[in-house]
Design a protein around this motif. Structure first.
Motif, short mmCIF file in Angstrom:
data_model
loop_
_atom_site.label_atom_id
_atom_site.label_comp_id
_atom_site.label_asym_id
_atom_site.label_seq_id
_atom_site.Cartn_x
_atom_site.Cartn_y
_atom_site.Cartn_z
N UNK A 111 0.85 -1.20 -0.01
CA UNK A 111 -0.04 -0.12 0.05
C UNK A 111 0.87 1.40 -0.01
N UNK A 112 2.18 1.12 0.27
CA UNK A 112 2.89 2.26 0.29
C UNK A 112 3.85 2.30 -1.02
N UNK A 113 3.25 1.44 -2.09
CA UNK A 113 3.94 1.47 -3.38
C UNK A 113 4.99 0.26 -3.50
N UNK A 114 5.14 -0.63 -2.66
CA UNK A 114 5.99 -1.79 -2.89
C UNK A 114 7.41 -1.72 -2.21
N UNK A 115 7.77 -2.19 -1.09
CA UNK A 115 9.11 -2.24 -0.57
C UNK A 115 9.80 -3.43 -1.22
N UNK A 116 11.18 -3.53 -0.79
CA UNK A 116 12.22 -4.50 -1.32
C UNK A 116 12.86 -5.21 -0.08
N UNK A 117 13.55 -6.21 -0.40
CA UNK A 117 14.15 -6.80 0.77
C UNK A 117 15.77 -6.18 0.73
N UNK A 118 16.55 -6.63 1.70
CA UNK A 118 17.75 -5.82 1.83
C UNK A 118 18.82 -6.12 0.84
N UNK A 119 18.55 -7.11 0.00
CA UNK A 119 19.69 -7.45 -1.18
C UNK A 119 19.10 -6.98 -2.39
N UNK A 120 18.02 -6.26 -2.45
CA UNK A 120 17.53 -5.68 -3.63
C UNK A 120 17.63 -4.20 -3.83
N UNK A 121 17.35 -3.60 -4.92
CA UNK A 121 17.40 -2.09 -5.08
C UNK A 121 16.42 -1.44 -4.27
N UNK A 122 16.54 -0.57 -3.41
CA UNK A 122 15.73 0.16 -2.88
C UNK A 122 14.66 1.07 -3.67
N UNK A 123 13.27 0.93 -3.60
CA UNK A 123 12.60 1.43 -4.26
C UNK A 123 12.27 3.08 -3.76
N UNK A 124 12.08 4.05 -4.71
CA UNK A 124 11.60 5.45 -4.62
C UNK A 124 10.09 5.28 -4.26
N UNK A 125 9.57 5.66 -3.10
CA UNK A 125 8.08 5.82 -2.63
C UNK A 125 7.63 7.19 -2.97
N UNK A 126 7.20 7.74 -4.04
CA UNK A 126 7.11 8.94 -4.25
C UNK A 126 5.60 9.50 -3.56
N UNK A 127 5.73 10.92 -2.86
CA UNK A 127 4.42 11.46 -2.32
C UNK A 127 4.04 10.52 -1.03
N UNK A 128 4.78 9.82 -0.45
CA UNK A 128 4.55 8.95 0.80
C UNK A 128 4.49 9.92 2.07
N UNK A 129 5.21 10.98 2.36
CA UNK A 129 5.61 11.82 3.42
C UNK A 129 5.14 12.95 3.10
N UNK A 130 4.59 13.63 4.06
CA UNK A 130 3.74 15.01 3.80
C UNK A 130 4.23 15.91 5.39
N UNK A 131 4.80 17.01 4.96
CA UNK A 131 5.28 17.64 6.39
C UNK A 131 4.20 18.75 6.55
N UNK A 132 3.77 18.81 7.67
CA UNK A 132 2.82 19.54 8.02
C UNK A 132 3.10 20.41 9.48
N UNK A 133 3.68 21.74 9.30
CA UNK A 133 4.36 22.34 10.33
C UNK A 133 5.42 21.49 11.07
#
Length: 292
Positions: free
Chosen positions: A199-221
């Motif tokens: 639901x976050x866009x798909x994560x990977x195991x430690x021996x794989x390429x780490x995927x970028x999860x765009x737009x998952x963080x939003x800073x509010x104050x």
């Protein structure tokens, strides 16, 4: 006991989300909440399987839900007779876990012939603490990401760390608490956390390429919200000035999801030990969560 309810869905990509919504609306109207998250995930997996493998051209699928004093029974009917089998994918496979999730989250499942043709894939769920005869007017959740019950239960830890070249970068860990009921088996906990990762866009195991999860963080104050695909719910992360400055300064954070349980009360020493053990056993998933 409530009357069984059913709904037919056409063979379109949107039908999986519609089937989830139908299930949650039904459970809410019956006043059933203890197993709603598990049932929602199983509806999603069985409807996806029906859409991908069970519907003949021009046919859709049907979802039926019924309940008695002991169980909720979920059925997904489709038009093909070929019976599904549980697969055992590797950690690097991107599909094939649907029936493993159903097997882990339900209290039994199987396949039956459907007349005049097709099949029925069913699963059942013990009622837990719910009363089957209670009806509720509370609004149903309409989300395809993690439900609010799961999000509230998750443990979240944040700390400033470094990337492979030694530059500072924020870190986030999510983990499921230890089981509180007989339904919270190790397999069920892993299934929920893998679904959270998807639901976050798909994560990977430690021996794989780490995927970028765009737009998952939003800073509010001075607060940071972790956002999930296709859901109105998010998770406020524990924030402190140094960590938040790293998030805003670099626009990203390393996100880790543990597949094994960890109490929400775990202190830094216990989190470190958990990370060491999980990394050695390949029980962590990684992603690079980026700011909206």
């Amino acid at each position: 006991m409530p009357d069984p309810t059913r709904q037919f869905f056409t063979a379109t990509p949107e039908s999986v989300g519609q089937a989830r919504d139908f299930a949650l609306t039904t459970l809410s109207s019956w006043g059933l909440s203890a197993r709603a998250e598990d049932i929602r995930l199983c509806v999603s997996e069985l409807a996806s399987n029906a859409l991908a493998h069970g519907t003949a051209p021009g046919h859709g699928f049907l979802v039926k839900i019924e309940a008695d004093d002991d169980f909720v029974r979920l059925e997904v009917h489709d038009s093909r007779g070929r019976r599904p089998a549980v697969r055992h994918p590797t950690d690097t496979d991107t599909s094939g876990r649907g029936l493993l999730i159903v097997e882990a989250l339900s209290d039994g499942w199987g396949v039956e012939d459907r007349r005049p043709f097709g099949k029925i894939v069913w699963s059942r769920f013990k009622a837990g603490g719910d009363t089957m005869l209670t009806r509720s007017a509370a609004p149903a959740f309409t989300t395809s990401g993690p439900g609010p019950g799961l999000l509230v239960s998750l443990g979240a830890w944040t700390w400033p760390g470094t990337d492979p070249v030694g530059a500072g970068i924020a870190h986030i860990l999510l983990a499921h608490p230890p089981g509180r009921t007989s339904h919270d088996t190790a397999e069920a906990i892993e299934a929920r956390m893998r679904h959270t990762a998807e639901s976050l866009g798909g994560l990977a195991g430690a021996r794989e390429s780490i995927p970028d999860l765009y737009g998952r963080l939003r800073v509010i104050g001075d607060r940071v919200l972790l956002r999930f695909h296709s859901t109105r719910y998010g998770l406020w992360l524990p924030a402190h000035p140094t960590w938040t400055e790293l998030v805003t300064g670099r626009g990203k954070a390393v996100l880790l999801i543990g597949l094994d349980p960890l109490p929400q009360s775990a202190d830094a020493a216990r989190v470190d030990a958990f990370l060491d053990a999980a990394l050695a056993a390949d029980r962590l998933l990684f992603g690079l969560a980026r700011i909206t």
